[in-house]
Design a protein around this motif. Structure first.
Motif, PDB file in Angstrom:
ATOM      1  N   ILE A 120       0.869  -1.255  -0.052  1.00 39.48           N
ATOM      2  CA  ILE A 120      -0.038   0.097   0.007  1.00 39.48           C
ATOM      3  C   ILE A 120       0.914   1.228  -0.048  1.00 39.48           C
ATOM      4  O   ILE A 120       0.441   2.163  -0.762  1.00 39.48           O
ATOM      5  N   GLN A 122       0.781   3.852  -2.951  1.00 40.21           N
ATOM      6  CA  GLN A 122       0.812   5.298  -2.683  1.00 40.21           C
ATOM      7  C   GLN A 122       1.770   6.336  -3.304  1.00 40.21           C
ATOM      8  O   GLN A 122       1.537   7.262  -3.915  1.00 40.21           O
ATOM      9  N   GLU A 168      -6.343   8.408  -3.234  1.00 38.95           N
ATOM     10  CA  GLU A 168      -6.688   8.597  -1.643  1.00 38.95           C
ATOM     11  C   GLU A 168      -6.802   7.081  -1.049  1.00 38.95           C
ATOM     12  O   GLU A 168      -7.521   6.151  -1.420  1.00 38.95           O
ATOM     13  N   ILE A 169      -6.022   7.244  -0.037  1.00 31.87           N
ATOM     14  CA  ILE A 169      -5.916   5.815   0.779  1.00 31.87           C
ATOM     15  C   ILE A 169      -7.095   6.271   1.913  1.00 31.87           C
ATOM     16  O   ILE A 169      -7.045   7.005   2.838  1.00 31.87           O
ATOM     17  N   ASN A 170      -7.978   5.011   1.953  1.00 37.45           N
ATOM     18  CA  ASN A 170      -8.961   5.143   3.195  1.00 37.45           C
ATOM     19  C   ASN A 170      -8.553   4.630   4.441  1.00 37.45           C
ATOM     20  O   ASN A 170      -7.370   3.845   4.533  1.00 37.45           O
ATOM     21  N   CYS A 191      -6.022  -0.610   4.913  1.00 41.60           N
ATOM     22  CA  CYS A 191      -6.769   0.385   4.566  1.00 41.60           C
ATOM     23  C   CYS A 191      -8.048   0.047   3.932  1.00 41.60           C
ATOM     24  O   CYS A 191      -8.088  -0.950   3.473  1.00 41.60           O
ATOM     25  N   PHE A 213      -8.973   1.942  -1.588  1.00 43.33           N
ATOM     26  CA  PHE A 213      -8.146   3.223  -2.080  1.00 43.33           C
ATOM     27  C   PHE A 213      -8.630   3.378  -3.532  1.00 43.33           C
ATOM     28  O   PHE A 213      -9.424   2.565  -4.180  1.00 43.33           O
ATOM     29  N   CYS A 227      -7.554   5.476  -7.245  1.00 39.61           N
ATOM     30  CA  CYS A 227      -6.293   6.201  -7.800  1.00 39.61           C
ATOM     31  C   CYS A 227      -7.098   6.811  -9.104  1.00 39.61           C
ATOM     32  O   CYS A 227      -7.833   6.438  -9.595  1.00 39.61           O
ATOM     33  N   ASN A 245     -10.165   1.597  -8.347  1.00 40.21           N
ATOM     34  CA  ASN A 245     -10.474   1.421  -7.051  1.00 40.21           C
ATOM     35  C   ASN A 245     -10.249   0.283  -6.504  1.00 40.21           C
ATOM     36  O   ASN A 245     -10.688  -0.763  -7.114  1.00 40.21           O
TER      37      ASN A 245
END
Length: 148
Positions: free
Chosen positions: A7, A11, A20-22, A52, A55, A57, A63
């Motif tokens: 991850i 990123q 966006e990484i949740n 996570c 996420f 992109c 996603n």
């Protein structure tokens, strides 16, 4: 490769183009999800969601779908399967299913009878290598496997 490291590398790779990484899912989020789909997630999927909760992109509009978004749309899950990844706003999807023998299979929704792997770790490594379309990526992998 460890999911946390994967991850982090994803990123870093997508920092410029946008990612966006949740925040991580909770144990109760995962348990509720498992109850709804009818099976316990494989350990690498649990590790992914505890690292996570998906996420997104900007590149390829790719996603990894958060658990709450999977549960929100009943057409994206059922007993013993769910879609965990998509690109181009749900125009192509990847899912995980548990077979009647208790084995796990990751499949592309366009070719659900073909198995890619059983590991989200391997899936993410291929995404890291070449995104969806680039050399080493998900589409090239599917071609290597004779899926496309």
């Amino acid at each position: 490769m460890n999911i946390k490291i994967l991850i982090k590398l994803i990123q870093e790779k997508h920092h410029q183009s946008g990612i966006e990484i949740n925040p991580p899912a909770t144990f109760s989020d995962i348990t509720e999800f498992e109850n709804e789909i009818g099976f316990s997630l494989p350990s690498d999927f649990r590790e992914f969601y505890l690292t996570c909760n998906g996420f997104g992109c900007n590149e390829d509009i790719f996603n990894m779908i958060p658990l709450q978004n999977i549960r929100k749309y009943p057409q994206n899950f059922g007993k013993n399967w769910f879609h965990f990844s998509e690109y181009m706003i749900y125009s192509e999807m990847w899912g995980l299913r548990r077979t009647s023998e208790g084995e796990f299979e990751i499949f592309n929704d366009s070719h659900p009878d073909k198995v890619m792997t059983s590991s989200v770790n391997e899936f993410l490594q291929r995404f890291l290598a070449g995104n969806v379309f680039d050399s080493g990526g998900l589409y090239e992998w599917q071609k290597e496997l004779g899926i496309m």
